[in-house]
Structure formats: C-alpha cells, structure tokens
Design a protein around this motif. Structure first.
Motif, PDB file in Angstrom:
ATOM      1  N   LEU A 107       0.844  -1.072   0.050  1.00  0.00           N
ATOM      2  CA  LEU A 107      -0.146   0.276   0.014  1.00  0.00           C
ATOM      3  C   LEU A 107       0.968   1.391  -0.247  1.00  0.00           C
ATOM      4  N   VAL A 108       0.371   2.039  -0.829  1.00  0.00           N
ATOM      5  CA  VAL A 108       1.278   3.382  -0.729  1.00  0.00           C
ATOM      6  C   VAL A 108       0.343   4.715  -0.882  1.00  0.00           C
ATOM      7  N   GLU A 109       0.573   5.459   0.321  1.00  0.00           N
ATOM      8  CA  GLU A 109      -0.395   6.535   0.342  1.00  0.00           C
ATOM      9  C   GLU A 109       0.327   7.826  -0.052  1.00  0.00           C
ATOM     10  N   SER A 110      -0.417   8.785  -0.671  1.00  0.00           N
ATOM     11  CA  SER A 110      -0.154  10.167  -1.102  1.00  0.00           C
ATOM     12  C   SER A 110      -1.166  11.092  -0.988  1.00  0.00           C
ATOM     13  N   GLY A 111      -1.004  12.244  -1.288  1.00  0.00           N
ATOM     14  CA  GLY A 111      -1.809  13.424  -1.075  1.00  0.00           C
ATOM     15  C   GLY A 111      -1.995  14.177   0.017  1.00  0.00           C
ATOM     16  N   GLY A 112      -0.929  13.948   0.998  1.00  0.00           N
ATOM     17  CA  GLY A 112      -1.402  14.665   2.099  1.00  0.00           C
ATOM     18  C   GLY A 112      -0.650  16.161   1.914  1.00  0.00           C
ATOM     19  N   GLY A 113      -0.502  17.018   2.862  1.00  0.00           N
ATOM     20  CA  GLY A 113      -0.130  18.250   2.734  1.00  0.00           C
ATOM     21  C   GLY A 113      -0.420  19.429   3.901  1.00  0.00           C
ATOM     22  N   LEU A 114      -0.129  20.539   3.828  1.00  0.00           N
ATOM     23  CA  LEU A 114      -0.581  21.391   4.682  1.00  0.00           C
ATOM     24  C   LEU A 114      -1.677  22.375   4.245  1.00  0.00           C
ATOM     25  N   VAL A 115      -2.820  22.511   4.963  1.00  0.00           N
ATOM     26  CA  VAL A 115      -4.012  23.028   4.485  1.00  0.00           C
ATOM     27  C   VAL A 115      -4.475  23.989   5.609  1.00  0.00           C
ATOM     28  N   GLN A 116      -5.355  24.930   5.345  1.00  0.00           N
ATOM     29  CA  GLN A 116      -6.115  25.586   6.477  1.00  0.00           C
ATOM     30  C   GLN A 116      -7.409  24.913   6.775  1.00  0.00           C
ATOM     31  N   ALA A 117      -7.688  25.398   8.024  1.00  0.00           N
ATOM     32  CA  ALA A 117      -8.921  24.952   8.686  1.00  0.00           C
ATOM     33  C   ALA A 117      -9.992  25.303   7.555  1.00  0.00           C
ATOM     34  N   ASP A 118     -11.269  24.423   7.564  1.00  0.00           N
ATOM     35  CA  ASP A 118     -12.310  24.495   6.954  1.00  0.00           C
ATOM     36  C   ASP A 118     -12.153  24.361   5.443  1.00  0.00           C
ATOM     37  N   THR A 119     -10.942  23.861   5.107  1.00  0.00           N
ATOM     38  CA  THR A 119     -10.867  23.591   3.511  1.00  0.00           C
ATOM     39  C   THR A 119     -10.938  21.996   3.504  1.00  0.00           C
ATOM     40  N   SER A 120     -10.512  21.599   2.157  1.00  0.00           N
ATOM     41  CA  SER A 120     -10.731  20.233   1.853  1.00  0.00           C
ATOM     42  C   SER A 120      -9.341  19.683   1.404  1.00  0.00           C
ATOM     43  N   LEU A 121      -9.200  18.003   1.340  1.00  0.00           N
ATOM     44  CA  LEU A 121      -8.074  17.672   0.945  1.00  0.00           C
ATOM     45  C   LEU A 121      -8.392  16.061   0.721  1.00  0.00           C
ATOM     46  N   ARG A 122      -7.893  15.495  -0.264  1.00  0.00           N
ATOM     47  CA  ARG A 122      -8.008  14.127  -0.580  1.00  0.00           C
ATOM     48  C   ARG A 122      -6.666  13.479  -0.640  1.00  0.00           C
ATOM     49  N   VAL A 123      -6.937  12.314   0.224  1.00  0.00           N
ATOM     50  CA  VAL A 123      -5.698  11.360   0.286  1.00  0.00           C
ATOM     51  C   VAL A 123      -5.880  10.187  -0.565  1.00  0.00           C
ATOM     52  N   SER A 124      -4.797   9.490  -1.092  1.00  0.00           N
ATOM     53  CA  SER A 124      -4.851   8.345  -1.744  1.00  0.00           C
ATOM     54  C   SER A 124      -4.115   7.122  -1.506  1.00  0.00           C
ATOM     55  N   CYS A 125      -4.494   5.964  -1.541  1.00  0.00           N
ATOM     56  CA  CYS A 125      -3.924   4.815  -1.157  1.00  0.00           C
ATOM     57  C   CYS A 125      -3.972   3.881  -2.221  1.00  0.00           C
ATOM     58  N   VAL A 126      -2.752   3.686  -2.951  1.00  0.00           N
ATOM     59  CA  VAL A 126      -2.739   2.679  -4.125  1.00  0.00           C
ATOM     60  C   VAL A 126      -2.269   1.254  -3.734  1.00  0.00           C
ATOM     61  N   ALA A 127      -3.098   0.415  -3.875  1.00  0.00           N
ATOM     62  CA  ALA A 127      -3.074  -1.005  -3.613  1.00  0.00           C
ATOM     63  C   ALA A 127      -2.348  -1.999  -4.656  1.00  0.00           C
ATOM     64  N   SER A 128      -1.379  -2.836  -4.296  1.00  0.00           N
ATOM     65  CA  SER A 128      -1.008  -3.840  -5.229  1.00  0.00           C
ATOM     66  C   SER A 128      -0.926  -5.249  -4.511  1.00  0.00           C
ATOM     67  N   GLY A 129      -0.813  -6.142  -5.385  1.00  0.00           N
ATOM     68  CA  GLY A 129      -0.822  -7.474  -4.725  1.00  0.00           C
ATOM     69  C   GLY A 129      -1.936  -8.455  -5.346  1.00  0.00           C
ATOM     70  N   ARG A 130      -1.763  -9.752  -4.993  1.00  0.00           N
ATOM     71  CA  ARG A 130      -2.935 -10.675  -5.268  1.00  0.00           C
ATOM     72  C   ARG A 130      -3.925 -10.416  -4.517  1.00  0.00           C
ATOM     73  N   THR A 131      -5.062 -11.109  -5.081  1.00  0.00           N
ATOM     74  CA  THR A 131      -6.473 -11.291  -4.539  1.00  0.00           C
ATOM     75  C   THR A 131      -6.832 -10.059  -3.635  1.00  0.00           C
ATOM     76  N   LEU A 132      -6.680  -8.816  -4.202  1.00  0.00           N
ATOM     77  CA  LEU A 132      -7.039  -7.514  -3.236  1.00  0.00           C
ATOM     78  C   LEU A 132      -8.403  -7.630  -2.754  1.00  0.00           C
ATOM     79  N   SER A 133      -9.254  -8.081  -3.836  1.00  0.00           N
ATOM     80  CA  SER A 133     -10.901  -8.135  -3.601  1.00  0.00           C
ATOM     81  C   SER A 133     -11.048  -8.806  -2.239  1.00  0.00           C
ATOM     82  N   ARG A 134     -10.442  -9.443  -1.761  1.00  0.00           N
ATOM     83  CA  ARG A 134     -10.937 -10.260  -0.419  1.00  0.00           C
ATOM     84  C   ARG A 134     -10.770  -9.110   0.647  1.00  0.00           C
ATOM     85  N   TYR A 135     -10.095  -8.316   0.644  1.00  0.00           N
ATOM     86  CA  TYR A 135      -9.837  -7.435   1.338  1.00  0.00           C
ATOM     87  C   TYR A 135     -10.911  -5.910   1.886  1.00  0.00           C
TER      88      TYR A 135
END
Length: 123
Positions: free
Chosen positions: A4-32
C-alpha cells in the motif's frame, strides 16, 4: 502479500478540503476491506474509515462522520479519503491498511500498512 502506498497529504488551512489516496498492489485484493487510520503525535493510531472494494459498505469513526468520505476505485486499485471541513485536530499521519474483519475499527485487525502521508491543518 499486499503493498500500500499513500499520497496526497499536505498543509492546508482549517475549513478546507483535501483528498488522500492509497494505491494497492498484490494478489487477491478483492478479499480485503480497505481502511484508513490516523496517528497524531504522541497519540494512538485511530480508525477513520473503511470500505469494501465494491463500495457497497463503509464505516466511519464518529469524529469524521459527515465530513470525510471514503471511496474505492477497483479498476485503479485505489482507495480515497476525501476530507472536508478540516480541523486542526485532524492533523496526523494518515495510513491505509487491509482487513478481512468486517465492521472492525480495531488496529489489531488490520495488516499490510502503508508508510503514511502527513496531513497538517492550520488554524
């Protein structure tokens, strides 16, 4: 084994929005089920949200319910955490992880942790 590799973090001000992502790799991901946790300095790693790859079930911590939205794109093997109305207390390292335990909010039930992405919310 799942990576699993996360990304998208950062420094933001209060009352704003941010989206973080997690890219998964490997076998049988659907079981999780995919989950997001966060850990602030000096505090425990706490559950934030979880979702199935089909997106037909999700679970949220009370502290983020109504502000955060978890989603999953199976074709891209990516899980997102859209964070809105951010507060300084949301400042933490955000981690994604996998579980086969439905409805679990417990860290002990999650495995295959990513390295995390830092989210800092300034007031």
């Amino acid at each position: 084994q799942v990576q699993l590799v996360e990304s998208g973090g950062g420094l933001v001000q209060a009352d704003t929005s941010l989206r973080v992502s997690c890219v998964a790799s490997g076998r049988t991901l659907s079981r999780y089920i995919m989950g997001w946790f966060r850990q602030a300095p000096g505090k425990e790693r706490d559950f934030v949200a979880a979702i199935t790859w089909r997106g037909d079930w999700s679970l949220y911590a009370d502290s983020v319910k109504g502000r955060f939205t978890i989603s999953a794109d199976k074709a891209k093997s990516t899980v997102y955490l859209q964070m809105s109305s951010l507060k300084p207390e949301d400042t933490a390292i955000y981690y994604c992880a996998t579980t086969i335990s439905a409805s679990s909010k417990h860290r002990r039930d999650y495995n295959n942790w990513g390295q995390g992405t830092q989210v800092t919310v300034s007031s």
